[in-house]
Write a protein that holds these residues in place. Structure first.
Motif, PDB file in Angstrom:
ATOM      1  N   ALA A  58      -6.267   3.015 -30.143  1.00  0.00           N
ATOM      2  CA  ALA A  58      -5.049   2.325 -29.741  1.00  0.00           C
ATOM      3  C   ALA A  58      -4.112   3.294 -29.018  1.00  0.00           C
ATOM      4  O   ALA A  58      -4.347   4.508 -29.006  1.00  0.00           O
ATOM      5  N   PRO A  59      -3.042   2.804 -28.413  1.00  0.00           N
ATOM      6  CA  PRO A  59      -2.119   3.704 -27.712  1.00  0.00           C
ATOM      7  C   PRO A  59      -1.526   4.798 -28.591  1.00  0.00           C
ATOM      8  O   PRO A  59      -1.154   5.860 -28.097  1.00  0.00           O
ATOM      9  N   ASP A  60      -1.427   4.552 -29.914  1.00  0.00           N
ATOM     10  CA  ASP A  60      -0.903   5.581 -30.808  1.00  0.00           C
ATOM     11  C   ASP A  60      -1.988   6.509 -31.338  1.00  0.00           C
ATOM     12  O   ASP A  60      -1.773   7.265 -32.285  1.00  0.00           O
ATOM     13  N   GLU A  61      -3.187   6.426 -30.720  1.00  0.00           N
ATOM     14  CA  GLU A  61      -4.327   7.286 -31.027  1.00  0.00           C
ATOM     15  C   GLU A  61      -4.997   6.954 -32.359  1.00  0.00           C
ATOM     16  O   GLU A  61      -5.845   7.709 -32.831  1.00  0.00           O
ATOM     17  N   SER A  62      -4.618   5.853 -32.977  1.00  0.00           N
ATOM     18  CA  SER A  62      -5.334   5.409 -34.172  1.00  0.00           C
ATOM     19  C   SER A  62      -6.581   4.628 -33.753  1.00  0.00           C
ATOM     20  O   SER A  62      -6.656   4.102 -32.638  1.00  0.00           O
ATOM     21  N   THR A  89       1.309  -5.835 -34.022  1.00  0.00           N
ATOM     22  CA  THR A  89       1.573  -4.418 -34.323  1.00  0.00           C
ATOM     23  C   THR A  89       0.292  -3.614 -34.410  1.00  0.00           C
ATOM     24  O   THR A  89       0.293  -2.402 -34.176  1.00  0.00           O
ATOM     25  N   ASN A  90      -0.819  -4.279 -34.744  1.00  0.00           N
ATOM     26  CA  ASN A  90      -2.112  -3.595 -34.798  1.00  0.00           C
ATOM     27  C   ASN A  90      -2.765  -3.506 -33.421  1.00  0.00           C
ATOM     28  O   ASN A  90      -3.510  -2.551 -33.145  1.00  0.00           O
ATOM     29  N   PHE A  91      -2.508  -4.507 -32.566  1.00  0.00           N
ATOM     30  CA  PHE A  91      -3.057  -4.527 -31.213  1.00  0.00           C
ATOM     31  C   PHE A  91      -1.928  -4.802 -30.217  1.00  0.00           C
ATOM     32  O   PHE A  91      -1.856  -5.891 -29.634  1.00  0.00           O
ATOM     33  N   PRO A  92      -1.060  -3.843 -29.980  1.00  0.00           N
ATOM     34  CA  PRO A  92       0.013  -4.058 -29.000  1.00  0.00           C
ATOM     35  C   PRO A  92      -0.509  -3.874 -27.584  1.00  0.00           C
ATOM     36  O   PRO A  92      -1.592  -3.315 -27.364  1.00  0.00           O
ATOM     37  N   TYR A  93       0.244  -4.375 -26.616  1.00  0.00           N
ATOM     38  CA  TYR A  93      -0.093  -4.095 -25.228  1.00  0.00           C
ATOM     39  C   TYR A  93      -0.004  -2.590 -24.985  1.00  0.00           C
ATOM     40  O   TYR A  93       0.808  -1.883 -25.563  1.00  0.00           O
ATOM     41  N   GLY A  94      -0.866  -2.109 -24.082  1.00  0.00           N
ATOM     42  CA  GLY A  94      -0.830  -0.690 -23.765  1.00  0.00           C
ATOM     43  C   GLY A  94      -2.176  -0.178 -23.303  1.00  0.00           C
ATOM     44  O   GLY A  94      -3.109  -0.953 -23.030  1.00  0.00           O
ATOM     45  N   THR A  95      -2.296   1.133 -23.206  1.00  0.00           N
ATOM     46  CA  THR A  95      -3.525   1.787 -22.742  1.00  0.00           C
ATOM     47  C   THR A  95      -4.393   2.157 -23.930  1.00  0.00           C
ATOM     48  O   THR A  95      -3.947   2.874 -24.837  1.00  0.00           O
TER      49      THR A  95
END
Length: 322
Positions: A58-62, A89-95
């Motif tokens: 995920a974008p937060d590197e988790s 919150t578990n799959f937000p938009y982002g890279t």
């Protein structure tokens, strides 16, 4: 002869190792940008019948998704990894990052960045990773007094980061004298993406904290300035409190003095009235004395005249006797 035998054994070993001697790992995705309800399809090639590990970061590197697949006899694979859900919150938009790891090629891996967005238009949603760095430092501080500086690193609005020594390795502070002091080993972790450092300034003037964050190949810069004084606002506040206390005490003393002066003024008025009254009394006494003196003179003049006459008669009598 022995040399030929050893050479033959060497070639046999090379042939036995041949299938694994050439590393081969390829990864592709069916798109670069995805929206909800779209399927993330991964395909590529590895070794024949090789176990591969696929992870989505995920974008937060988790790790948002983890799967294990086996390649076909020719080493190819095609796998529906994920159907994108509605953003949460578990799959937000982002890279997001898709990683393929080989279990038989010494941990060889391949990565691809994809974008999860509300639209799949590639021109409107470029696939890139933006790391933002925010620095929070006090506006003023005192020399030789420690201050705490906070750093926040985010990507696509989510906190990202790892070991601060690696993430913030080139962070430093510019002193007023022009030199730079590194803060490489000084940061501590509050939370993933939240860090702080305790710094004690040794010079008066403006200190600029220059934070450099490096995450997944992307560099981000942030800075904040602190003006270092000879003493902090707490010391100045204490002095102001002491000054106010002295002023209050002085004001109280002035009130007492004013009260005393007011009483003294009343006393002066009373004394003045008494003096005026006594002067009047003295004037009356002097007038009385003057009148008494006149009366006394009126009484004494006949007596003195009589005495003078008697003395003259005595002198005359004495003169005749002689």
């Amino acid at each position: 002869m022995k040399f030929k035998i050893l050479l033959s054994l060497f070639f046999v070993m090379m042939l036995m190792a041949a299938p694994n001697s050439f590393a081969e790992l390829e990864l592709f995705t069916n798109s670069k940008v995805y929206s909800p309800e779209h399927t993330l399809q991964v395909y590529g090639k590895g070794l024949p019948e090789e176990n591969l590990i696929i992870r989505i970061f995920a974008p937060d590197e988790s790790i948002a998704k983890f799967d294990q697949i086996t390649t076909n006899e020719d080493g190819s694979f095609n796998y529906g990894l994920l159907t994108w859900p509605e953003p949460s919150t578990n799959f937000p938009y982002g890279t997001y990052t898709v990683e393929l790891i080989s279990t038989e090629q010494n941990g060889l891996s391949q990565k691809i960045d994809v974008k999860f967005s509300s639209t799949t238009e590639l021109l409107d949603v470029p696939v890139e990773r933006n790391v933002n760095t925010l620095v929070f430092a006090p506006e003023t501080a005192a020399i030789n007094q420690p201050i705490r500086v906070f750093v926040q690193t985010t990507s696509d609005g989510l906190l990202v980061g790892n070991e601060p020594r690696e993430l913030l390795g080139t962070t430093h502070v510019h002193l007023p004298s022009g030199i730079s002091v590194t803060l490489t080993n000084s940061f501590k972790t509050l939370h993933q993406g939240l860090y702080y450092v305790d710094y004690t300034p040794i010079e008066e003037g403006t200190h600029v904290f220059h934070v450099v964050a490096f995450s997944q190949g992307t560099t981000s810069h942030g800075s904040a300035a602190t003006n270092v004084l000879s003493q902090d606002l707490g010391g100045i506040s204490d002095q102001i409190v002491n000054l106010n206390s002295v002023l209050d005490e002085t004001s109280s003393q002035l009130d007492v003095l004013k009260s005393e002066i007011k009483g003294f003024d009343t006393t002066l008025k009373y004394a003045s009235s008494q003096i005026d009254e006594n002067i009047g009394t003295f004037a009356l006494s002097a007038k009385s004395i003057s009148e008494s003196s006149a009366q006394l003179n009126a009484l004494l003049l006949p007596i003195i005249a009589s005495i003078g006459l008697i003395v003259a008669l005595q002198i005359a009598i004495l003169a005749r006797r002689r």
